[in-house]
Design an enzyme around this catalytic site. Sequence first.
Site, PDB file in Angstrom:
ATOM      1  N   SER A  17       3.797  -2.412  10.224  1.00  0.00           N
ATOM      2  CA  SER A  17       5.255  -2.442  10.434  1.00  0.00           C
ATOM      3  C   SER A  17       5.894  -3.773  10.038  1.00  0.00           C
ATOM      4  O   SER A  17       6.824  -4.242  10.710  1.00  0.00           O
ATOM      5  CB  SER A  17       5.599  -2.082  11.881  1.00  0.00           C
ATOM      6  OG  SER A  17       5.206  -0.748  12.151  1.00  0.00           O
TER       7      SER A  17
ATOM      8  N   GLY B 242       2.932  -1.223   4.211  1.00  0.00           N
ATOM      9  CA  GLY B 242       2.947   0.189   3.851  1.00  0.00           C
ATOM     10  C   GLY B 242       4.353   0.645   3.509  1.00  0.00           C
ATOM     11  O   GLY B 242       4.852   0.417   2.402  1.00  0.00           O
ATOM     12  N   GLY B 243       5.033   1.244   4.472  1.00  0.00           N
ATOM     13  CA  GLY B 243       6.340   1.865   4.251  1.00  0.00           C
ATOM     14  C   GLY B 243       7.341   0.981   3.522  1.00  0.00           C
ATOM     15  O   GLY B 243       8.035   1.434   2.603  1.00  0.00           O
TER      16      GLY B 243
ATOM     17  N   HIS C 208      -9.311   1.015   5.186  1.00  0.00           N
ATOM     18  CA  HIS C 208      -8.031   1.200   5.873  1.00  0.00           C
ATOM     19  C   HIS C 208      -8.256   2.135   7.071  1.00  0.00           C
ATOM     20  O   HIS C 208      -9.061   3.063   6.994  1.00  0.00           O
ATOM     21  CB  HIS C 208      -7.009   1.796   4.908  1.00  0.00           C
ATOM     22  CG  HIS C 208      -5.619   1.781   5.441  1.00  0.00           C
ATOM     23  ND1 HIS C 208      -5.184   2.685   6.384  1.00  0.00           N
ATOM     24  CD2 HIS C 208      -4.567   0.962   5.198  1.00  0.00           C
ATOM     25  CE1 HIS C 208      -3.918   2.420   6.689  1.00  0.00           C
ATOM     26  NE2 HIS C 208      -3.516   1.375   5.982  1.00  0.00           N
TER      27      HIS C 208
ATOM     28  N   GLY D 127       2.925   1.972  10.762  1.00  0.00           N
ATOM     29  CA  GLY D 127       3.902   3.052  10.614  1.00  0.00           C
ATOM     30  C   GLY D 127       4.646   3.410  11.882  1.00  0.00           C
ATOM     31  O   GLY D 127       5.302   4.443  11.950  1.00  0.00           O
TER      32      GLY D 127
ATOM     33  N   GLU E 209      -4.969  -5.203  10.705  1.00  0.00           N
ATOM     34  CA  GLU E 209      -3.965  -4.158  10.893  1.00  0.00           C
ATOM     35  C   GLU E 209      -4.211  -3.433  12.212  1.00  0.00           C
ATOM     36  O   GLU E 209      -5.021  -2.482  12.261  1.00  0.00           O
ATOM     37  CB  GLU E 209      -4.038  -3.152   9.743  1.00  0.00           C
ATOM     38  CG  GLU E 209      -3.781  -3.755   8.382  1.00  0.00           C
ATOM     39  CD  GLU E 209      -3.207  -2.715   7.420  1.00  0.00           C
ATOM     40  OE1 GLU E 209      -2.152  -2.991   6.854  1.00  0.00           O
ATOM     41  OE2 GLU E 209      -3.788  -1.636   7.289  1.00  0.00           O
TER      42      GLU E 209
ATOM     43  N   ASN F 195       0.864  -1.178   0.000  1.00  0.00           N
ATOM     44  CA  ASN F 195       0.000   0.000   0.000  1.00  0.00           C
ATOM     45  C   ASN F 195       0.902   1.230   0.000  1.00  0.00           C
ATOM     46  O   ASN F 195       1.522   1.547   1.009  1.00  0.00           O
ATOM     47  CB  ASN F 195      -0.878  -0.027   1.268  1.00  0.00           C
ATOM     48  CG  ASN F 195      -1.680   1.242   1.442  1.00  0.00           C
ATOM     49  OD1 ASN F 195      -1.798   2.049   0.528  1.00  0.00           O
ATOM     50  ND2 ASN F 195      -2.239   1.424   2.635  1.00  0.00           N
ATOM     51  N   TRP F 196       0.950   1.893  -1.145  1.00  0.00           N
ATOM     52  CA  TRP F 196       1.850   3.058  -1.266  1.00  0.00           C
ATOM     53  C   TRP F 196       1.264   4.315  -0.631  1.00  0.00           C
ATOM     54  O   TRP F 196       1.933   5.323  -0.532  1.00  0.00           O
ATOM     55  CB  TRP F 196       2.189   3.320  -2.743  1.00  0.00           C
ATOM     56  CG  TRP F 196       3.241   2.389  -3.287  1.00  0.00           C
ATOM     57  CD1 TRP F 196       3.744   1.268  -2.682  1.00  0.00           C
ATOM     58  CD2 TRP F 196       3.940   2.516  -4.534  1.00  0.00           C
ATOM     59  NE1 TRP F 196       4.711   0.687  -3.474  1.00  0.00           N
ATOM     60  CE2 TRP F 196       4.845   1.433  -4.624  1.00  0.00           C
ATOM     61  CE3 TRP F 196       3.880   3.416  -5.585  1.00  0.00           C
ATOM     62  CZ2 TRP F 196       5.686   1.239  -5.721  1.00  0.00           C
ATOM     63  CZ3 TRP F 196       4.717   3.233  -6.685  1.00  0.00           C
ATOM     64  CH2 TRP F 196       5.611   2.157  -6.741  1.00  0.00           C
ATOM     65  N   LYS F 197      -0.010   4.268  -0.257  1.00  0.00           N
ATOM     66  CA  LYS F 197      -0.673   5.447   0.325  1.00  0.00           C
ATOM     67  C   LYS F 197      -0.471   6.660  -0.604  1.00  0.00           C
ATOM     68  O   LYS F 197      -0.409   6.493  -1.812  1.00  0.00           O
ATOM     69  CB  LYS F 197      -0.163   5.704   1.742  1.00  0.00           C
ATOM     70  CG  LYS F 197      -0.173   4.432   2.597  1.00  0.00           C
ATOM     71  CD  LYS F 197       0.100   4.690   4.030  1.00  0.00           C
ATOM     72  CE  LYS F 197       0.186   3.368   4.775  1.00  0.00           C
ATOM     73  NZ  LYS F 197       0.195   3.544   6.207  1.00  0.00           N
TER      74      LYS F 197
ATOM     75  N   GLU G  38      -6.659   4.533   8.141  1.00  0.00           N
ATOM     76  CA  GLU G  38      -6.445   5.956   7.839  1.00  0.00           C
ATOM     77  C   GLU G  38      -7.682   6.567   7.197  1.00  0.00           C
ATOM     78  O   GLU G  38      -7.968   7.750   7.370  1.00  0.00           O
ATOM     79  CB  GLU G  38      -5.200   6.116   6.944  1.00  0.00           C
ATOM     80  CG  GLU G  38      -3.931   5.869   7.746  1.00  0.00           C
ATOM     81  CD  GLU G  38      -2.738   5.434   6.931  1.00  0.00           C
ATOM     82  OE1 GLU G  38      -2.772   5.507   5.693  1.00  0.00           O
ATOM     83  OE2 GLU G  38      -1.754   4.986   7.558  1.00  0.00           O
TER      84      GLU G  38
END
Length: 249
Positions: A209, A230-231, A93, A169, A163, A9-11, A95
Amino acid sequence: MRQKLAAGNWKMNGTSAALAELEALAKAHPNPTSEILICPPATLISRAVDTLAHSPIQIGGQDCHAAQSGAFTGDTSAEMLRDAGANHVILGHSERREAHGERNEDVRDKARTAMATDLVTIICVGESLAQREAANTLDIIAGQLAGSVPDLATGENLVIAYEPIWAIGTGLTPDVAQVGEVHDFIRSLLERRFGAGVGRSVRLLYGGSVKPANAQEIFSVTNVDGALVGGASLAAKDFSPIIDALDAA
Ligand code: PEP
């Protein structure tokens, strides 16, 4: 046997230059045993699909509207994602639940549309730190699953991503027993609601993470069928060892 899935997930990260990361990923994984999915920002979807034309790596969206068209400034429909070449979409998600006020019923309405549009739908669930500390994790997950997953879910059109919000993150991760407890619980709820056949065929991803250093341990947990990352999905050098760990699990 459930097909393992490594999803990135590149957000809201990535412009044209980031397509080079997809080229590197495709080169490193010409014949993966796991499915690989990248969900870039909507602006990159069609170019990402072109970049990966000769690769098994798939492309997804990060959200879609419950309607297919209309006066919804700034939104993207499921049909638009498909038209751009995406075949998956992430929904619910944390977010989006937090920053856009998405409720379970909003996620369910979007999921209905996404599934009817032949998008594999990755529905995210997860507890906050306060909810975990109050020993409410399983109740929260049960409520999110019951409210967000539509009745037309199958093993082909639904993936669940667990999640924990406090792990996203932050560099923090639950221990393997905590991951296993929630994944087993989600599996049992899906079996109860949809029957053993469908319930056992839905893939369950862990997200929060995931890094090259902890991937192997996370993938050793029963009922973990992959990861939503993610990251560490932004750079091929970080995502690639996670895919290798999943292929080997
Ligand atoms: C996510 O946002 O879906 C996620 C899991 O992020 P990270 O891997 O950066 O914690």
